[in-house]
Enzyme design. Structure first.
Site, PDB file in Angstrom:
ATOM      1  N   TYR A   1      15.767 -20.819  13.605  1.00 11.58           N
ATOM      2  CA  TYR A   1      15.425 -21.827  12.593  1.00 11.58           C
ATOM      3  C   TYR A   1      16.326 -21.617  11.383  1.00 11.58           C
ATOM      4  O   TYR A   1      16.487 -20.481  10.918  1.00 11.58           O
ATOM      5  CB  TYR A   1      13.952 -21.686  12.201  1.00 11.58           C
ATOM      6  CG  TYR A   1      13.472 -22.605  11.099  1.00 11.58           C
ATOM      7  CD1 TYR A   1      13.117 -22.099   9.852  1.00 11.58           C
ATOM      8  CD2 TYR A   1      13.373 -23.976  11.298  1.00 11.58           C
ATOM      9  CE1 TYR A   1      12.663 -22.932   8.838  1.00 11.58           C
ATOM     10  CE2 TYR A   1      12.921 -24.826  10.280  1.00 11.58           C
ATOM     11  CZ  TYR A   1      12.569 -24.290   9.053  1.00 11.58           C
ATOM     12  OH  TYR A   1      12.127 -25.123   8.057  1.00 11.58           O
TER      13      TYR A   1
ATOM     14  N   ASP B   1      22.948 -16.553   9.615  1.00 11.52           N
ATOM     15  CA  ASP B   1      21.845 -16.973   8.753  1.00 11.52           C
ATOM     16  C   ASP B   1      20.986 -15.733   8.471  1.00 11.52           C
ATOM     17  O   ASP B   1      20.171 -15.332   9.300  1.00 11.52           O
ATOM     18  CB  ASP B   1      21.027 -18.070   9.452  1.00 11.52           C
ATOM     19  CG  ASP B   1      19.806 -18.443   8.637  1.00 11.52           C
ATOM     20  OD1 ASP B   1      19.119 -19.425   9.026  1.00 11.52           O
ATOM     21  OD2 ASP B   1      19.519 -17.774   7.632  1.00 11.52           O
TER      22      ASP B   1
ATOM     23  N   LYS C   1      14.892 -16.165   0.352  1.00 12.19           N
ATOM     24  CA  LYS C   1      13.779 -15.199   0.318  1.00 12.19           C
ATOM     25  C   LYS C   1      13.992 -14.033  -0.645  1.00 12.19           C
ATOM     26  O   LYS C   1      13.911 -14.190  -1.859  1.00 12.19           O
ATOM     27  CB  LYS C   1      13.479 -14.725   1.738  1.00 12.19           C
ATOM     28  CG  LYS C   1      13.067 -15.899   2.664  1.00 12.19           C
ATOM     29  CD  LYS C   1      12.782 -15.422   4.065  1.00 12.19           C
ATOM     30  CE  LYS C   1      12.702 -16.577   5.027  1.00 12.19           C
ATOM     31  NZ  LYS C   1      11.462 -17.376   4.883  1.00 12.19           N
TER      32      LYS C   1
END
Ligand code: KE4
Length: 432
Positions: free
Chosen positions: A143, A238, A266
């Protein structure tokens, strides 16, 4: 036990789609009422009903040193007194950029944005602008946020082109996204051969955390590096989840494989909205205003977010022993959960790297999306709610990773294992 959460959820659904601002929070994957939280400190969450939980979500990664971490809180308070945004450059942005470039291998230049999605979307556009090519390769089960190019499911069978996995994504967009299986180098080679000279970028979670936690097979990441170098394709890691989580230099430090571009989110913002993408100078120099590839953001480099990120990353950079402590705590949890599940004859397998832990209720080793879908969803739901009722907050989906914070103590972990022992006993009765 959840009266106030139930009332808040009913109220929220009147004004917000599904009552939440991000789908996974709605507990659709586990059922029941989503818990509304009021505050958190260290490893403990407090919900609207006053219930306490040991936190293994850590806001999906950012709270690696625990909630309300004093250096972060103090930095944000101090920054807020000087205004919350200028829409103009500040020294804070330079300091955070310098620190990240020092911590992460292979980053010459970096651009701040406001989310992991924005970082991944921008990285893909930069790779397309740099190579002049259109197609990208992603991996099933990985994702990269909700950008159109990523909401694509694998084309069925011979079809190499993807098909949209969400309404609103056009067929045209889907045709430029090719999907391979994680840990399957031959699959990647096939896509390169079938699309010679057309692939701008290959984007991957080096250690996926969005199909549970899955580890790269020996040589897989190295193989991708070689293929991308040979094909002139931009290799994008990623590291929105793994960045600053697995090590100061993320997965690239752990595996010694350097990407051309890396995306972050994050932890980089310590819970405030920050994403970033960065990499080799020759690629990053195509980004406006140096180059022609446009990307912008009113709140990019926001002073509060930069201050929070600087405070947290400085702590991580100055105290590398934190990663050893996190590794020990997560290993301990993994080993004791294994003993508990084994004792109660619960079929299970776990994947762990650093402070990321994936729990799967199936016998087969989980190495990709297809084996991840073997996990028994009903067992996960039962386990999730059993643990929630005992004050343990796990990710509300079988396809997420646990994230441990260094605020966890041995007592917290022992309590977690004791709760798991009780729930596993009930699972054994319920499912056998
Ligand atoms: P955001 O746009 O949510 O900041 O980041 C998107 C993203 C990109 N790349 C990776 C590897 C990610 O894990 C994410 C977001 N992660 C999810 C958790 N699986 C965020 C939780 C949510 O969607 O609410």
């Amino acid at each position: 036990m959840y009266e106030k959460s139930k009332q808040l959820y009913e109220r929220a659904q009147k004004f917000i789609p599904g009552g939440v601002n991000s789908p996974v929070r709605a507990f659709k994957a586990v059922g029941g009422t989503p818990v509304f939280f009021e505050k958190a400190n260290g490893a403990i969450l407090y919900d609207a009903d006053g219930n306490e939980y040991i936190d293994y979500v850590t806001s999906w990664g950012p709270m690696i040193l625990g909630h309300a971490y004093p250096p972060v809180i103090n930095a944000v308070k101090k920054a807020a007194e000087n205004s919350t945004s200028f829409g103009a450059p500040t020294e804070l942005e330079i300091e955070l950029a310098e620190l990240i470039i020092k911590m992460v291998p292979g980053i010459d230049k970096i651009r701040m944005v406001n989310s992991g999605t924005e970082a991944c979307m921008s990285a893909i556009r930069v790779a397309r602008g740099f190579t002049g090519r259109n197609k990208i390769i992603k991996f099933e089960g990985c994702y990269h946020g909700h950008g159109d190019s990523f909401l694509i499911k694998a084309g069925s069978g011979a079809l190499t082109f993807g098909t949209p996995s969400s309404p609103g994504v056009t067929k045209g967009t889907a045709e430029d996204t090719l999907t391979a299986s994680y840990n399957d180098l031959e699959d990647v080679k096939r896509l390169f051969d079938e699309n010679k000279g057309e692939i701008a970028a290959l984007i991957i979670e080096p250690v996926p955390g969005n199909m549970g936690c899955i580890l790269p097979n020996e040589g897989f990441l190295e193989g991708l590096r070689e293929l991308c170098t040979k094909e002139g394709t931009v290799l994008i890691f990623d590291e929105v989840m793994t960045g600053f989580r697995l090590a100061r230099g993320g997965a690239q430090e752990v595996y010694g494989v350097e990407a051309d571009l890396t995306t972050f989110g994050k932890i980089i913002g310590a819970g405030l909205p920050v994403g970033a993408y960065g990499g080799k100078e020759e690629i990053m120099n195509v980004v406006s205003p140096t180059g022609p590839v446009y990307q912008a953001g009113t709140l990019s480099g926001n002073p509060l977010a930069m201050s929070a990120g600087l405070a947290l990353l400085s702590e991580l950079n100055d105290n590398p022993k934190i990663y050893e402590e996190l590794d020990l705590k997560t290993t301990h949890l993994e080993e004791w959960l294994h003993r508990v599940f084994k004792h109660h004859e619960i079929p299970h397998t776990m994947n762990r790297l650093g402070s990321m832990l994936g729990i799967f209720f199936c016998e087969e080793k989980v190495t990709d999306f297809s084996t991840a879908t073997q996990t028994n969803q009903e067992m996960f739901k039962f386990f999730f709610h059993g643990m929630l009722e005992r004050g343990i907050y796990l990710p509300p989906s079988a396809y997420e990773s646990l994230f441990l914070s260094n605020a966890l103590t041995q007592e917290h972990i022992d309590k977690t294992v004791a709760a798991a022992d009780e729930v596993a006993e009930l699972m054994a009765e319920h499912f056998n």
